[in-house]
Design a protein around this motif. Structure first.
Motif, PDB file in Angstrom:
ATOM      1  N   UNK A  99       0.847  -1.188   0.000  1.00  0.00           N
ATOM      2  CA  UNK A  99       0.000   0.000   0.000  1.00  0.00           C
ATOM      3  C   UNK A  99       0.886   1.242   0.000  1.00  0.00           C
ATOM      4  N   UNK A 100       0.424   2.263  -0.743  1.00  0.00           N
ATOM      5  CA  UNK A 100       1.179   3.506  -0.840  1.00  0.00           C
ATOM      6  C   UNK A 100       0.407   4.640  -0.175  1.00  0.00           C
ATOM      7  N   UNK A 101       1.119   5.684   0.173  1.00  0.00           N
ATOM      8  CA  UNK A 101       0.510   6.823   0.871  1.00  0.00           C
ATOM      9  C   UNK A 101      -0.618   7.465   0.080  1.00  0.00           C
ATOM     10  N   UNK A 102      -0.565   7.382  -1.255  1.00  0.00           N
ATOM     11  CA  UNK A 102      -1.621   7.994  -2.067  1.00  0.00           C
ATOM     12  C   UNK A 102      -2.866   7.112  -2.179  1.00  0.00           C
ATOM     13  N   UNK A 103      -2.887   5.941  -1.478  1.00  0.00           N
ATOM     14  CA  UNK A 103      -4.056   5.066  -1.480  1.00  0.00           C
ATOM     15  C   UNK A 103      -4.001   3.946  -2.498  1.00  0.00           C
ATOM     16  N   UNK A 104      -3.008   3.981  -3.382  1.00  0.00           N
ATOM     17  CA  UNK A 104      -2.885   2.908  -4.368  1.00  0.00           C
ATOM     18  C   UNK A 104      -2.175   1.711  -3.732  1.00  0.00           C
ATOM     19  N   UNK A 105      -1.953   0.678  -4.514  1.00  0.00           N
ATOM     20  CA  UNK A 105      -1.221  -0.486  -4.036  1.00  0.00           C
ATOM     21  C   UNK A 105      -2.125  -1.634  -3.636  1.00  0.00           C
ATOM     22  N   UNK A 106      -1.515  -2.690  -3.147  1.00  0.00           N
ATOM     23  CA  UNK A 106      -2.214  -3.916  -2.799  1.00  0.00           C
ATOM     24  C   UNK A 106      -1.538  -4.549  -1.601  1.00  0.00           C
ATOM     25  N   UNK A 107      -2.155  -5.604  -1.084  1.00  0.00           N
ATOM     26  CA  UNK A 107      -1.610  -6.357   0.036  1.00  0.00           C
ATOM     27  C   UNK A 107      -1.533  -7.821  -0.379  1.00  0.00           C
ATOM     28  N   UNK A 108      -0.382  -8.437  -0.180  1.00  0.00           N
ATOM     29  CA  UNK A 108      -0.237  -9.862  -0.428  1.00  0.00           C
ATOM     30  C   UNK A 108      -0.429 -10.586   0.896  1.00  0.00           C
ATOM     31  N   UNK A 109      -1.327 -11.580   0.867  1.00  0.00           N
ATOM     32  CA  UNK A 109      -1.654 -12.332   2.079  1.00  0.00           C
ATOM     33  C   UNK A 109      -1.430 -13.815   1.828  1.00  0.00           C
ATOM     34  N   UNK A 110      -1.494 -14.596   2.900  1.00  0.00           N
ATOM     35  CA  UNK A 110      -1.372 -16.049   2.826  1.00  0.00           C
ATOM     36  C   UNK A 110      -2.616 -16.677   3.430  1.00  0.00           C
TER      37      UNK A 110
END
Length: 129
Positions: A99-110
């Motif tokens: 996740x990025x400060x501008x609200x973009x991005x994703x999270x990788x989970x298991x």
């Protein structure tokens, strides 16, 4: 001619438990004609119990050791961050936070057996309603 995907198959240690986790993640259900059981070697869930769905097959290989070559990118109905919290409560673990400060991005989970999957921003967060 083309081929349709009937299901995505997970080799796993406890297919029943993993099917229960993914039921909660996706809202998929077991087929009423073929209900899942802990003693079954194969457990299936799908949209309204149908296809395409997810098949969980018990294998004797032991725990997963390497990165998946295929994974799901989930687009939640709520916000990405709310979905991450919900999935943590279901038994997923945080693997990598992109996740990025501008609200973009994703999270990788298991998932509980270590299979990677990503949680992206919702359609609303992307401005696509």
């Amino acid at each position: 001619m083309v081929a349709k995907i009937g299901q995505v198959t997970f080799d796993c240690q406890d297919g029943y438990a993993l099917s229960k986790f993914w039921e909660q993640v996706t809202g998929y259900t077991e087929s009423p004609e073929y209900p899942n059981a802990p003693e079954d070697e194969e457990n299936f869930i799908g949209p309204d119990g149908g296809h395409p769905g997810l098949l969980f097959i018990n294998v004797p290989d032991g725990p997963k050791r390497v990165k998946n070559r295929l994974h799901f990118d989930l687009v939640p109905e709520t916000t990405r961050d709310e979905e991450v919290e919900r999935l943590l409560g279901l038994g997923a673990t945080l693997h990598e936070d992109h996740r990025k400060e501008d609200g973009t991005g994703w999270v990788t989970m298991l998932d509980p057996e270590g299979n990677e999957f990503c949680v992206e921003r919702s359609e609303a967060e992307r401005g696509r309603h």
